[in-house]
Design a protein around this motif. Structure first.
Motif, mmCIF file in Angstrom:
data_model
loop_
_atom_site.group_PDB
_atom_site.id
_atom_site.type_symbol
_atom_site.label_atom_id
_atom_site.label_comp_id
_atom_site.label_asym_id
_atom_site.label_seq_id
_atom_site.Cartn_x
_atom_site.Cartn_y
_atom_site.Cartn_z
ATOM 1 N N ALA A 5 0.838 -1.206 0.000
ATOM 2 C CA ALA A 5 0.000 0.000 0.000
ATOM 3 C C ALA A 5 0.870 1.254 0.000
ATOM 4 C CB ALA A 5 -0.935 -0.010 1.209
ATOM 5 N N GLN A 6 1.927 1.250 0.786
ATOM 6 C CA GLN A 6 2.848 2.386 0.803
ATOM 7 C C GLN A 6 3.500 2.581 -0.556
ATOM 8 O OE1 GLN A 6 5.380 1.079 4.013
ATOM 9 N NE2 GLN A 6 4.324 2.358 5.513
ATOM 10 N N LEU A 7 3.889 1.482 -1.190
ATOM 11 C CA LEU A 7 4.505 1.560 -2.512
ATOM 12 C C LEU A 7 3.530 2.163 -3.521
ATOM 13 C CD1 LEU A 7 6.815 1.011 -4.490
ATOM 14 C CD2 LEU A 7 5.886 -1.309 -4.772
ATOM 15 N N ILE A 8 2.306 1.711 -3.501
ATOM 16 C CA ILE A 8 1.305 2.263 -4.420
ATOM 17 C C ILE A 8 1.165 3.768 -4.207
ATOM 18 C CG2 ILE A 8 -1.176 2.308 -4.951
ATOM 19 C CD1 ILE A 8 -1.091 -0.779 -4.506
ATOM 20 N N ASP A 9 1.077 4.196 -2.952
ATOM 21 C CA ASP A 9 0.959 5.634 -2.657
ATOM 22 C C ASP A 9 2.148 6.415 -3.197
ATOM 23 O OD1 ASP A 9 -1.464 5.216 -1.381
ATOM 24 O OD2 ASP A 9 -0.613 5.284 0.650
ATOM 25 N N GLU A 10 3.352 5.874 -3.005
ATOM 26 C CA GLU A 10 4.565 6.551 -3.478
ATOM 27 C C GLU A 10 4.587 6.624 -5.005
ATOM 28 O OE1 GLU A 10 6.779 8.151 -1.654
ATOM 29 O OE2 GLU A 10 6.056 7.469 0.306
ATOM 30 N N LEU A 11 4.207 5.540 -5.659
ATOM 31 C CA LEU A 11 4.182 5.520 -7.121
ATOM 32 C C LEU A 11 3.137 6.488 -7.667
ATOM 33 C CD1 LEU A 11 4.548 1.661 -7.633
ATOM 34 C CD2 LEU A 11 6.254 3.379 -8.261
ATOM 35 N N VAL A 12 1.942 6.475 -7.076
ATOM 36 C CA VAL A 12 0.870 7.376 -7.518
ATOM 37 C C VAL A 12 1.310 8.826 -7.382
ATOM 38 C CG1 VAL A 12 -1.439 8.248 -6.919
ATOM 39 C CG2 VAL A 12 -1.055 5.790 -7.154
ATOM 40 N N SER A 13 1.928 9.169 -6.251
ATOM 41 C CA SER A 13 2.314 10.568 -6.004
ATOM 42 C C SER A 13 3.363 11.074 -6.994
ATOM 43 C CB SER A 13 2.819 10.743 -4.573
ATOM 44 O OG SER A 13 4.099 10.160 -4.406
#
Length: 179
Positions: A5-13
């Motif tokens: 979930a953290q990775l997805i947030d970082e990638l999206v941002s």
């Protein structure tokens, strides 16, 4: 799931995407990311190259690399990550290759796992044992090596789970460094 979930947030941002090329984990890292709601915003897909010949035909690992270093090596992990990035059209490619056990594979000990990460400007590989908590790694002496190898510890299932954790940790670290 938290790291995914953290990775997805970082990638999206950062407006980045990710693709995987997996051997010993057989798609488990890609599936872990896909389990998180919103993964479709960043996850392009993945390649499962469990068999050595598929590392070449699907991921584009050169026969020279496979002949010189074998399927369990940082060199192969780097090429697999590049292949995932290229084939899937992603900003970042990540790979996992290694030995989950229960037996040695071509002289490689159980737990010897490498992750590769390829981004827009560079590609690198690390032993997975360097990216996990110390209690899930160990050192082992292998005949022909001058120094002990740092490997993942545990059962076959635990090694596969630790490998996924390692690739997610590695991706989090490198993506967070990007502007």
């Amino acid at each position: 799931m938290l790291k995914a979930a953290q990775l997805i947030d970082e990638l999206v941002s950062r407006n980045f995407t990710i693709a995987f090329c997996e051997s010993l984990t057989a798609g488990r890292a890609c599936a872990t990311v896909a389990d998180v709601p919103g993964a479709s915003r960043v996850l392009r897909g993945g390649l499962v190259t469990y068999a050595t010949d598929l590392k070449e035909s699907l991921a584009g690992v050169s026969s020279g690399v496979l002949e010189a270093y074998g399927p369990v090596s940082p060199e192969t992990a780097r090429e697999m990550a590049r292949g995932a990035r290229r084939v899937c059209g992603a900003t970042w490619g990540a790979s996992l290759t290694g030995v989950a056990g229960p037996d040695l594979q071509d002289g490689h000990p159980v737990g010897e796992v490498y992750i590769g990460i390829s981004g827009p400007n560079w590609t690198a590989a690390w032993p997975a044992a360097e990216l996990v908590a110390p209690e899930v790694a160990r050192f082992t002496v292998v005949e022909g090596h001058g120094t002990p190898l740092h490997v993942l510890a545990g059962s076959r299932e635990e090694i596969r789970a630790h490998a996924v954790d390692a690739v997610l940790e590695g991706l989090l670290r490198v993506v967070r460094e990007q502007n």
